[in-house]
Design an enzyme around this catalytic site. Structure first.
Site, PDB file in Angstrom:
ATOM      1  N   TYR A   1      33.249   1.830  40.264  1.00 18.86           N
ATOM      2  CA  TYR A   1      32.765   2.686  41.344  1.00 18.86           C
ATOM      3  C   TYR A   1      31.254   2.594  41.517  1.00 18.86           C
ATOM      4  CZ  TYR A   1      37.354   4.998  41.423  1.00 18.86           C
ATOM      5  OH  TYR A   1      38.694   5.262  41.527  1.00 18.86           O
TER       6      TYR A   1
ATOM      7  N   LYS B   1      42.669  -1.622  29.615  1.00 19.21           N
ATOM      8  CA  LYS B   1      43.465  -2.796  29.983  1.00 19.21           C
ATOM      9  C   LYS B   1      42.883  -4.010  29.254  1.00 19.21           C
ATOM     10  CE  LYS B   1      46.881  -4.546  32.439  1.00 19.21           C
ATOM     11  NZ  LYS B   1      48.283  -4.293  32.037  1.00 19.21           N
TER      12      LYS B   1
ATOM     13  N   ASP C   1      48.825   0.748  32.398  1.00 20.29           N
ATOM     14  CA  ASP C   1      50.113   0.762  33.077  1.00 20.29           C
ATOM     15  C   ASP C   1      51.165   1.487  32.240  1.00 20.29           C
ATOM     16  OD1 ASP C   1      49.759  -1.285  31.266  1.00 20.29           O
ATOM     17  OD2 ASP C   1      50.693  -2.834  32.486  1.00 20.29           O
TER      18      ASP C   1
ATOM     19  N   ASP D   1      40.521   8.244  37.280  1.00 19.15           N
ATOM     20  CA  ASP D   1      40.752   8.762  38.630  1.00 19.15           C
ATOM     21  C   ASP D   1      42.244   8.756  38.937  1.00 19.15           C
ATOM     22  OD1 ASP D   1      40.503   9.601  41.225  1.00 19.15           O
ATOM     23  OD2 ASP D   1      39.333   7.895  41.918  1.00 19.15           O
TER      24      ASP D   1
ATOM     25  N   ASP E   1      45.058  12.198  38.671  1.00 20.03           N
ATOM     26  CA  ASP E   1      45.824  12.600  39.847  1.00 20.03           C
ATOM     27  C   ASP E   1      47.320  12.536  39.574  1.00 20.03           C
ATOM     28  OD1 ASP E   1      43.605  13.159  41.312  1.00 20.03           O
ATOM     29  OD2 ASP E   1      43.655  11.357  42.545  1.00 20.03           O
TER      30      ASP E   1
END
Length: 352
Positions: free
Chosen positions: A136, A186, A218, A242, A246
Site C-alpha cells: 500500500y 506467503k 490462503d 486488510d 474483513d
C-alpha cells in the site's frame, strides 16, 4: 485525559456522539474533549480532508476517537483531496503502525454469522495488522507492457525493523489473551514474506512465554472460517491484514459491532497514544436518519480506555454494558432489530 474527537462524515457524528456520552457518564477525572474536522466535511470547510488545525489537535491529545470518512459528493475530487486520505494522513503523521482489530461473536448472535452456530461461537481473535508499510505504501505506477498495453505495478517490501516493531505489539497483546500468536505470510512465494517470517521467528526469541506458529495466508483464510478457535492473535502485514480482518468481521455477522485501534510507539502520561474507530464506513445512505448502530464506536471507546489510559475496569464496564444490551434484545437494523442510534446509546448507558 485529553481526547481528540473527529466525527467525520455520514453516520460518523451520530455514532461518535453516543460514544462520547458513554465516556462522559463514567465521570473520568480530568476528561477534556477537543473537536476537529476530517474527511469530506473538512474538505468543504477547509479545502483539505486533513486540515493542519486538526493535526495540531491530535498531536496535543492522548488519544483520538474517530468516526468515519467518505462522502459521495467528493468522489470526483483528485485522490489527494478525497475524504479517505484523512485517515491515511493521520496514520502517517501520528506514527500509527499497528492496527488491533478484535473479532468475536457475542452470545445469542450466533445465528447472524454465516458460519454454523457451533463454529461461530468459538470465534474470538485479535488481528494485529502492520499499518504503514507493505504494498500500500510502496512505489507504484503505470507503464507500457512489451505488447504496448497498459501495465500497472506496485512494490511490496518490508524491512526487519518494521517487522520487529509490529511483532512486539503482537506478543504484548497476546499476553493479555492466551499467549498464542499465529504469524501469517506467503513465504513460499514472496521474498518479502520470507524476511517477515525470519524476523518474526528471531523476535520471538525474546518472548519465550509466547507460543508462535506460522501459516500461509490462503490457508489462514480457510482456517478462520472452518476452525477459528485455533487462533488467539493473528500477526500479519498490511495487505493480508486488510483482507483477513474483513473476513473475520463478516464471520461475526455485523460490522456494526466491531471496534479497532491504531497505535504506535508514542507514550503518553497514561499509556500509549492511539486512534480508535469503528471498522464500518460512513454509510451515507442512512446518515442523519438515526438508524446507525453506535456499538462499534462505543466499544472503540472501551479499547481507548484500556490501551491509551490504562483504565481496564472502565473498559470492561463498557463492554459488559454492550453485551447486556444485546442480551436484552437491544439491536439496530444491522442485527435485524429496529432500535435507533440514540435508543441504543441510551440502553448501553442504562446498563453502566
Amino acid at each position: 485525559m485529553k481526547i481528540a474527537v473527529l466525527p467525520g462524515d455520514g453516520i460518523g457524528p451520530e455514532v461518535t456522539r453516543e460514544a462520547v456520552r458513554v465516556l462522559e457518564m463514567l465521570g473520568l477525572p480530568g476528561l477534556t474533549l477537543f473537536d476537529g474536522d476530517v474527511g469530506g466535511i473538512a474538505y468543504k470547510r477547509h479545502g483539505q480532508p486533513l486540515p493542519e488545525e486538526t493535526l495540531t489537535i491530535a498531536h496535543a491529545c492522548d488519544a483520538v476517537l474517530f468516526g468515519a470518512v467518505g462522502d459521495p459528493e467528493c468522489d470526483g475530487l483528485e485522490r489527494k483531496l478525497r475524504p479517505e486520505q484523512a485517515i491515511l494522513g493521520l496514520r502517517k503523521h501520528l506514527g500509527l503502525f499497528a492496527n488491533l482489530r478484535p473479532a468475536r461473536v457475542f452470545a445469542g448472535l450466533e445465528h447472524l454469522s454465516p458460519l454454523k452456530p457451533e463454529i461461530a461461537r468459538t470465534l474470538d481473535v485479535m488481528i494485529v495488522r502492520e499499518l504503514t508499510g507493505d504494498i500500500y505504501f510502496g512505489d507504484k505506477g503505470e507503464r507500457a507492457a512489451s505488447d504496448g498495453s497498459r501495465e500497472g505495478w506496485d512494490m511490496m517490501s518490508y524491512c526487519e525493523t518494521e517487522v520487529q516493531r509490529i511483532a512486539r505489539v503482537a506478543f504484548r497483546t497476546a499476553r493479555s489473551r492466551d499467549c498464542r500468536v499465529c504469524s501469517v505470510d506467503k513465504a513460499n512465494v514472496l521474498e518479502t514474506s520470507q524476511v517477515w517470517r525470519d524476523t518474526v521467528k528471531a523476535a520471538a526469541g525474546s518472548h519465550p512465554d509466547i507460543e508462535l506458529s506460522h501459516m500461509y495466508v490462503d490457508n489462514a483464510a480457510m482456517q478462520i472460517i472452518s476452525n477459528p478457535a485455533q487462533f488467539g492473535v493473528i500477526l500479519t502485514g498490511n495487505l493480508f491484514g486488510d483482507i483477513l480482518s474483513d473476513l473475520a468481521s463478516a464471520a461475526v455477522g455485523s460490522i456494526g459491532l466491531l471496534p479497532s485501534a491504531s497505535m504506535g510507539d508514542r507514550a503518553t502520561e497514561f499509556g500509549r497514544f492511539g486512534l480508535y474507530e469503528p471498522i464500518h464506513g460512513s454509510a451515507p445512505d442512512i446518515a442523519g436518519q438515526g438508524k446507525a448502530n453506535p456499538m462499534a464506536t462505543i466499544l472503540s471507546a472501551a479499547m481507548m480506555l484500556r490501551h491509551s489510559f490504562g483504565r481496564e475496569a472502565d473498559a470492561v464496564r463498557i463492554e459488559t454494558a454492550v453485551e447486556r444490551a444485546l442480551a436484552d434484545g437491544i439491536r439496530g437494523g444491522d442485527l435485524g432489530g429496529d432500535h435507533g442510534t440514540e435508543e441504543i446509546g441510551a440502553a448501553v448507558r442504562e446498563r453502566l
